[in-house]
Design a protein around this motif. Structure first.
Motif, PDB file in Angstrom:
ATOM      1  N   TRP A 141      -7.968  -5.000  -4.546  1.00 23.53           N
ATOM      2  CA  TRP A 141      -7.381  -3.660  -4.598  1.00 23.53           C
ATOM      3  C   TRP A 141      -8.412  -2.628  -4.155  1.00 23.53           C
ATOM      4  O   TRP A 141      -9.618  -2.884  -4.159  1.00 23.53           O
ATOM      5  CB  TRP A 141      -6.861  -3.328  -5.993  1.00 23.53           C
ATOM      6  CG  TRP A 141      -7.892  -3.412  -7.072  1.00 23.53           C
ATOM      7  CD1 TRP A 141      -8.201  -4.514  -7.825  1.00 23.53           C
ATOM      8  CD2 TRP A 141      -8.777  -2.380  -7.499  1.00 23.53           C
ATOM      9  NE1 TRP A 141      -9.225  -4.218  -8.701  1.00 23.53           N
ATOM     10  CE2 TRP A 141      -9.599  -2.911  -8.519  1.00 23.53           C
ATOM     11  CE3 TRP A 141      -8.970  -1.054  -7.134  1.00 23.53           C
ATOM     12  CZ2 TRP A 141     -10.570  -2.177  -9.176  1.00 23.53           C
ATOM     13  CZ3 TRP A 141      -9.947  -0.313  -7.782  1.00 23.53           C
ATOM     14  CH2 TRP A 141     -10.729  -0.883  -8.792  1.00 23.53           C
ATOM     15  N   GLY A 196       0.805  -1.208   0.000  1.00 23.35           N
ATOM     16  CA  GLY A 196       0.000   0.000   0.000  1.00 23.35           C
ATOM     17  C   GLY A 196       0.841   1.262   0.000  1.00 23.35           C
ATOM     18  O   GLY A 196       2.018   1.241   0.387  1.00 23.35           O
ATOM     19  N   THR A 226      -4.227   0.357  -2.056  1.00 20.60           N
ATOM     20  CA  THR A 226      -3.679  -0.930  -1.641  1.00 20.60           C
ATOM     21  C   THR A 226      -3.953  -1.966  -2.715  1.00 20.60           C
ATOM     22  O   THR A 226      -4.929  -1.857  -3.469  1.00 20.60           O
ATOM     23  CB  THR A 226      -4.294  -1.433  -0.314  1.00 20.60           C
ATOM     24  OG1 THR A 226      -5.696  -1.624  -0.497  1.00 20.60           O
ATOM     25  CG2 THR A 226      -4.022  -0.473   0.823  1.00 20.60           C
ATOM     26  N   GLU A 252      -5.057   7.003  -0.470  1.00 21.38           N
ATOM     27  CA  GLU A 252      -4.438   5.724  -0.132  1.00 21.38           C
ATOM     28  C   GLU A 252      -4.820   4.715  -1.203  1.00 21.38           C
ATOM     29  O   GLU A 252      -5.941   4.755  -1.736  1.00 21.38           O
ATOM     30  CB  GLU A 252      -4.930   5.239   1.227  1.00 21.38           C
ATOM     31  CG  GLU A 252      -4.340   3.912   1.649  1.00 21.38           C
ATOM     32  CD  GLU A 252      -4.812   3.490   3.026  1.00 21.38           C
ATOM     33  OE1 GLU A 252      -3.946   3.297   3.883  1.00 21.38           O
ATOM     34  OE2 GLU A 252      -6.034   3.366   3.228  1.00 21.38           O
TER      35      GLU A 252
END
Length: 144
Positions: free
Chosen positions: A69, A36, A53, A51
């Motif tokens: 994801w 991430g 990931t 953010e």
């Protein structure tokens, strides 16, 4: 589980970070690896956060997706020392066979004290909606 998060600070409130996790999910026994990145940048009264990931799951049963994801982008604008406007976009694709979740959030926040936040938010959910329903919510948070 093995994991780490490293963050670099720039100025008072800006940062960039990276994360790593590797482990076994207790619910199913599946092994996974997650990577991430996250960031926050303040420009006057505007704070931008994001953010993302991505993870890989081993031994996915029933022919489901082995990759997962997600990510979000958030903008918080300070109108006055106590009032903020918030806009957020979030997308999440779980592993397995569940559908993608996409949500948009619009809200206002009142901060009478740095440790207290009152919020009124509207979320519009698309796709997988069982965990984040469309509609209004109000909350209060007290940090200690």
């Amino acid at each position: 589980m093995l994991g780490a998060h490293v963050s670099w600070n720039f100025g008072f409130a800006d940062d960039v970070g990276v994360s790593f996790q590797h482990g076994r999910y207790l619910g199913s026994g599946q092994r996974f690896t997650l990577l991430g990145v996250n960031s926050r940048k303040t420009l006057g009264g505007l704070t931008l956060q994001g953010e993302a990931t991505a993870s890989h799951w081993k031994d996915e049963p029933n022919g489901g997706r082995s990759h997962e994801w997600g990510g979000f982008l958030l903008a918080d604008y300070r109108f006055t020392p106590h009032w903020h406007g918030v806009v957020e976009r979030e997308v999440f694709q779980p592993h397995g066979t569940d559908p993608q979740s996409r949500s948009n959030l619009f809200g206002i926040a009142y901060k009478p004290d740095p440790a207290v936040v009152w919020r009124l938010e509207y979320v519009h959910q698309q796709g997988r909606s069982s965990e984040i329903p469309t509609g209004w919510s109000a909350s209060c948070a007290v940090l200690f």
